[in-house]
Design a protein around this motif. Structure first.
Motif, PDB file in Angstrom:
ATOM      1  N   TYR A   1      45.301  47.109  25.128  1.00 52.73           N
ATOM      2  CA  TYR A   1      45.190  47.870  26.375  1.00 52.73           C
ATOM      3  C   TYR A   1      46.536  48.321  26.951  1.00 52.73           C
ATOM      4  O   TYR A   1      46.592  48.753  28.092  1.00 52.73           O
TER       5      TYR A   1
ATOM      6  N   GLN B   1      40.801  45.713  37.057  1.00 46.07           N
ATOM      7  CA  GLN B   1      40.727  46.093  35.641  1.00 46.07           C
ATOM      8  C   GLN B   1      42.062  45.879  34.933  1.00 46.07           C
ATOM      9  O   GLN B   1      42.098  45.560  33.739  1.00 46.07           O
TER      10      GLN B   1
ATOM     11  N   PRO C   1      38.997  38.478  38.137  1.00 45.53           N
ATOM     12  CA  PRO C   1      38.520  39.284  37.006  1.00 45.53           C
ATOM     13  C   PRO C   1      38.950  38.682  35.674  1.00 45.53           C
ATOM     14  O   PRO C   1      40.092  38.243  35.502  1.00 45.53           O
TER      15      PRO C   1
ATOM     16  N   ALA D   1      42.741  43.435  31.810  1.00 46.26           N
ATOM     17  CA  ALA D   1      43.346  43.989  30.597  1.00 46.26           C
ATOM     18  C   ALA D   1      44.575  43.183  30.180  1.00 46.26           C
ATOM     19  O   ALA D   1      44.793  42.922  28.986  1.00 46.26           O
TER      20      ALA D   1
ATOM     21  N   ASP E   1      31.927  53.530  37.233  1.00 49.44           N
ATOM     22  CA  ASP E   1      32.692  52.388  37.722  1.00 49.44           C
ATOM     23  C   ASP E   1      31.829  51.389  38.500  1.00 49.44           C
ATOM     24  O   ASP E   1      32.349  50.460  39.103  1.00 49.44           O
TER      25      ASP E   1
ATOM     26  N   TYR F   1      34.991  44.036  31.954  1.00 48.98           N
ATOM     27  CA  TYR F   1      35.347  42.761  32.578  1.00 48.98           C
ATOM     28  C   TYR F   1      34.278  42.331  33.570  1.00 48.98           C
ATOM     29  O   TYR F   1      33.404  43.113  33.968  1.00 48.98           O
TER      30      TYR F   1
ATOM     31  N   TYR G   1      31.684  45.270  34.505  1.00 46.49           N
ATOM     32  CA  TYR G   1      32.368  46.500  34.920  1.00 46.49           C
ATOM     33  C   TYR G   1      33.032  47.121  33.685  1.00 46.49           C
ATOM     34  O   TYR G   1      33.584  46.406  32.843  1.00 46.49           O
ATOM     35  N   ARG G   2      33.027  48.437  33.619  1.00 46.62           N
ATOM     36  CA  ARG G   2      33.778  49.143  32.584  1.00 46.62           C
ATOM     37  C   ARG G   2      34.617  50.209  33.271  1.00 46.62           C
ATOM     38  O   ARG G   2      34.075  51.154  33.849  1.00 46.62           O
ATOM     39  N   LYS G   3      35.918  50.053  33.250  1.00 44.15           N
ATOM     40  CA  LYS G   3      36.791  50.990  33.941  1.00 44.15           C
ATOM     41  C   LYS G   3      37.916  51.442  33.027  1.00 44.15           C
ATOM     42  O   LYS G   3      38.417  50.683  32.190  1.00 44.15           O
TER      43      LYS G   3
ATOM     44  N   THR H   1      39.768  51.676  27.906  1.00 46.25           N
ATOM     45  CA  THR H   1      38.696  51.240  28.796  1.00 46.25           C
ATOM     46  C   THR H   1      38.472  49.751  28.618  1.00 46.25           C
ATOM     47  O   THR H   1      38.320  49.270  27.495  1.00 46.25           O
ATOM     48  N   ILE H   2      38.463  49.020  29.720  1.00 45.65           N
ATOM     49  CA  ILE H   2      38.313  47.582  29.693  1.00 45.65           C
ATOM     50  C   ILE H   2      36.958  47.177  30.272  1.00 45.65           C
ATOM     51  O   ILE H   2      36.522  47.744  31.284  1.00 45.65           O
TER      52      ILE H   2
END
Length: 845
Positions: free
Chosen positions: A784, A764, A799, A768, A702, A792, A746-748, A789-790
């Protein structure tokens, strides 16, 4: 004449070129009712080909209390239950009440009996154990088995060279078997609405490697065809070129061609990526749409899909073949990835993957290729099959799953299964000990303490040793005789009140003290011996370099504590789990005192590891000598303590694991106290030097690559004694200048459905929702809404999804929220401050 001898006297017209086998490896097992009797069907892989074992008329048993016998007899007088036979047994439950066995002719009858008993408030035990599972576990079948019975060869109706042995009137027993299983990696391509385009197949069948793509459409003109290819390809040279394309006219013919392929090549295993919930499920759905029976099972049996009643993963029945999903298998083998897409995992493990990353781009490209370039689509389809096969080979997943099956009796495709594995191993032993298993606890249960975590002493250290107890919880189970039946027997032999806090009582000739009222019998137990056998087997596997076997044993041994501490296990008892973890607490606390008695400082401890500061810099040789001295001293002390205090043989074993030349134990952000489960260290020297990060930003999915790259370089410089001033200033300046824009994503993971987020909407979720609004405007399906997983970025307007970013980047956010926390964790220990270092540069903007 024995059954086995009779089985070998086959008629010439039915007998193939080989004699029937007598042992094999279990692939699938199921049980069903035929009229007024049961039938267990097991499919095995053998050196002479597949074998179908049929065991008829095996009764289904439900255990009941003898004290309720007369009331149960009244229930059995009803028409549906008249044929149930009830017998007194030499068994008792965990309350020491006598037990009867109710033997039913069919599974349906057993289900009706269990329902009637529960409706009448009458106790029954083990009614949830399925017939084939009980049959196998009571015979200690662990993967391999020997069999005898009436044998007959059944040739395939479409391919005479293929077929299987059928063994009726079968009798089985446990046997060690080292199987050589054939496999195929399967992947399909389809439209956005699920209409099938092609099916890729890449497999190892005996000594032959086979690659095929079944494709809807017509072959291109001769001048566009690829070079001719052979049926057989070299496994060592496998690539996305080693395949043949088989053209079919439509989807229905494609499905029929797939059934024919399986009948001709007859693999034991089907490998894939999300192969259960997507590929197999879609194949069955499309077969139903085309009014076909998808006969992919052995013996011409059809694949069957059943949706879960609880909304989770569904269930596939495919007799004679095992479907192995790469994601589930890797998770079971304790692999972890931030993303479980085939692209991401193959890139991390193999350094290769797909070229199309976005799901929308990928779907659009697949549909374009089907319209315009089917040869390229075949290449793409087949490459996915190859990637999955390479992942299985690279991680030795098949070896691991086979070893796990041989240790626990779990079928190869069983996902998770820690509770089932423990039940397989323990339940038949418990029966031989004179007990039936308890039911799942439906009442509220008491949680057990977790692993012991010491308070840490924050700081930047020279020379820190890590000492680690080898399999601490299994060694505690083994040393202190912790065991479900041992608890029941121990309580029966204990006298007087038992303490709830601290140790339950003093050790006696009959019992060993546990915690929270738990005591354990010194002779009546099974789990310690099970641990001992696994322990010895792992030592042998490690000595022989058998990594898959060693890993399987380690995971199984370590799962036993978790099982006993899980309310989903029938053997759960908080006195069992607490006697393991609280003993672990006591061991760690006393070990700390032993180390401090030698003049060293323990700066941290976590479950089974202690971190020891040597006070000043030591060479590797000096550190190794101190580490070995400490473990020898502590192990000797523990042997004496267990002998003198409990009259027990000690199986606790502390090992010297690591010497960190430099080590950081950070503070909790905004506080002076040290953090837990978070540290960084530098081990080795020169080219062998290695940075280790635990719980910090570098290893957390994260955090952005911007923070991770910054942390790795900054910490390494400080550990090596270099000044970080210029690096920090330059990194911040280049971030503000846009040089690192590719590191800002970021990938969450979305852990809930988007509609469930109502208050305190995290970034996130905002990204999404924005992404799906744009998807809908573009005529695409929302991506989503149901987790996912988004990716951003944080912009000056908040965001935004990375694929649809419209606004300028908020660089101040990344400096304040990504770089500053990383720097503040280490700079104060060398007398520096992040804000002070970058102040001149910040003034330029």
């Amino acid at each position: 004449m024995s059954l086995l001898n009779r089985a070998q006297t086959l008629s010439v017209e039915n007998q193939p070129h080989h004699m029937p086998p007598t042992q094999g490896f279990l692939l699938t097992a199921q049980s069903r009712d035929f009229g007024q009797q049961t039938q267990i069907e097991c499919w095995l892989a053998t050196e002479q080909g597949p074998v179908q074992l049929l065991i008829d008329s095996e009764p289904v048993v439900i255990f009941t209390l003898s004290a309720q016998r007369e009331k149960i007899r009244q229930l059995l007088a009803t028409r549906e239950l008249q044929s149930v036979q009830m017998k007194p047994l030499a068994l008792k439950d965990f309350q020491h009440q006598a037990i009867d066995g109710c033997y039913c002719q069919t599974q349906a009858q057993a289900k009706n009996l269990a329902q009637a008993l529960k409706q009448s408030q009458l106790t029954c035990y083990e009614d949830d154990i399925r017939l084939h599972e009980r049959y196998l576990m009571e015979r200690f079948i662990l993967g391999g088995l020997a069999f005898q019975g009436q044998a007959q060869w059944h040739a395939s109706t479409r391919h005479a060279q293929q077929g299987h042995w059928q063994i009726t009137q079968a009798k089985v027993k446990s046997s060690e078997v080292s199987p050589k299983l054939s496999w195929v990696s399967l992947d399909l391509e389809c439209s956005g609405k699920g209409v099938l385009y092609s099916i890729g197949l890449y497999g190892q069948i005996g000594a032959q490697t086979i690659g095929d793509v079944l494709m809807v459409g017509q072959a291109p003109e001769p001048e566009s065809k690829p070079e001719p290819m052979t049926d057989s390809v070299d496994a060592s040279q496998s690539s996305a070129q080693d395949y043949q394309i088989h053209w079919v006219s439509d989807e229905k013919t494609l499905l029929l061609a797939l059934c024919d392929w399986f009948d001709r090549h007859d693999p034991d295993l089907i490998l894939g990526w999300n192969v259960l919930d997507f590929d197999m499920r879609l194949l069955i759905q499309r077969a139903q749409y085309q009014h076909l029976s998808l006969r992919l099972g052995r013996g011409g049996q059809a694949a069957h899909w059943r949706d879960s009643t609880q909304g989770g993963r569904g269930f596939l029945t495919l007799p004679g073949r095992v479907v192995l999903d790469g994601i589930s298998a890797l998770k079971n083998a304790t692999y972890g990835f931030s993303s479980w897409s085939l692209e991401s995992v193959s890139q991390q493990l193999l350094g290769e993957g797909k070229a199309i990353e976005s799901p929308h781009d990928r779907l659009a490209e697949i549909e374009r290729l089907f319209r315009e370039d089917k040869l390229a689509l075949a290449h793409y389809n087949f490459q996915d099959c190859v990637l999955v096969a390479k992942i299985f080979a690279h991680t030795h997943l098949l070896d691991y799953l086979i070893e796990r099956s041989g240790l626990t009796g779990l079928l190869l495709d069983r996902a998770g299964g820690s509770v089932a594995a423990f039940t397989n191993l323990y339940l038949p032993r418990l029966h031989r000990g004179g007990y039936v298993a308890p039911n799942l606890a439906s009442e509220s249960w008491i949680a057990s303490p977790g692993g012991f975590v010491m308070d840490s002493n924050p700081g930047l250290y020279d020379s820190v040793l890590v000492l680690d107890f080898k399999s601490l919880y299994p060694s505690i189970i083994r040393s202190f005789y912790i065991d479900p039946m041992g608890l029941i027997e121990g309580l029966a032999h204990s006298q007087g009140e038992l303490a709830i806090e601290g140790e339950s009582c003093e050790a006696t000739d009959d019992i060993v003290p546990g915690f929270r009222g738990g005591v354990f019998h010194r002779q009546q137990h099974f789990l310690p011996e099970m641990i001992a056998k696994l322990w010895h087997a792992r030592d042998e596997a490690k000595a022989k370099g058998e990594k898959a076997f060693s890993q399987a044993i380690k995971i199984i041994m370590n799962s036993f504590y978790g099982v006993l501490g899980s309310s989903g296990c029938r053997f759960f008892d908080h006195r069992l789990a607490s006697s393991i973890t609280m003993r672990g607490h006591a061991v760690m606390k006393e070990t700390r005192l032993m180390i401090e008695s030698q003049g060293y400082q323990v700066i941290y401890g976590d479950t089974d590891s202690v971190f020891v500061s040597l006070g000043q810099s030591h060479s590797q040789k000096q550190a190794d000598e101190i580490g070995q001295h400490l473990v020898d001293f502590i192990n000797q002390n523990w042997q004496q303590i267990l002998e003198q205090r409990y009259q027990l043989a000690c199986h606790l074993e502390l090992e010297y694991e690591t010497h960190y030349r430099r080590f950081l134990m950070p503070r909790i952000r905004g506080a002076e106290m040290g953090s837990k489960k978070r540290y960084a260290g530098l081990m080795g020297e020169g080219e062998d030097a290695k940075m280790v990060f635990k719980g910090l930003e570098t290893v957390r999915s994260d955090w952005t690559p911007l923070a991770q790259q910054f942390q790795q370089t900054l910490y390494r410089m400080i550990f090596d004694g270099e000044s970080p001033d210029s690096y920090v200033r330059d990194y911040v300046e280049r971030t503000k200048s846009g040089d690192y824009d590719d590191l800002l994503v970021y990938r969450k993971r979305l852990r809930r459905h988007l509609s469930e987020y109502q208050k305190n909407i995290p970034p996130q979720v905002k990204a999404a929702r924005m992404a799906d609004e744009i998807n809908i405007k573009l005529g695409r399906d929302p991506q989503y809404q149901h987790k996912g997983t988004i990716a951003y970025v944080i912009t000056v307007h908040g965001p935004e999804p990375h694929e649809f970013q419209q606004s300028a980047v908020d660089y101040d956010h990344y400096i304040e929220k990504q770089l500053k926390p990383v720097a503040d964790a280490i700079l104060p220990f060398i007398g520096k401050d992040f804000d002070a270092l970058i102040a001149p540069q910040m003034g330029l903007f």
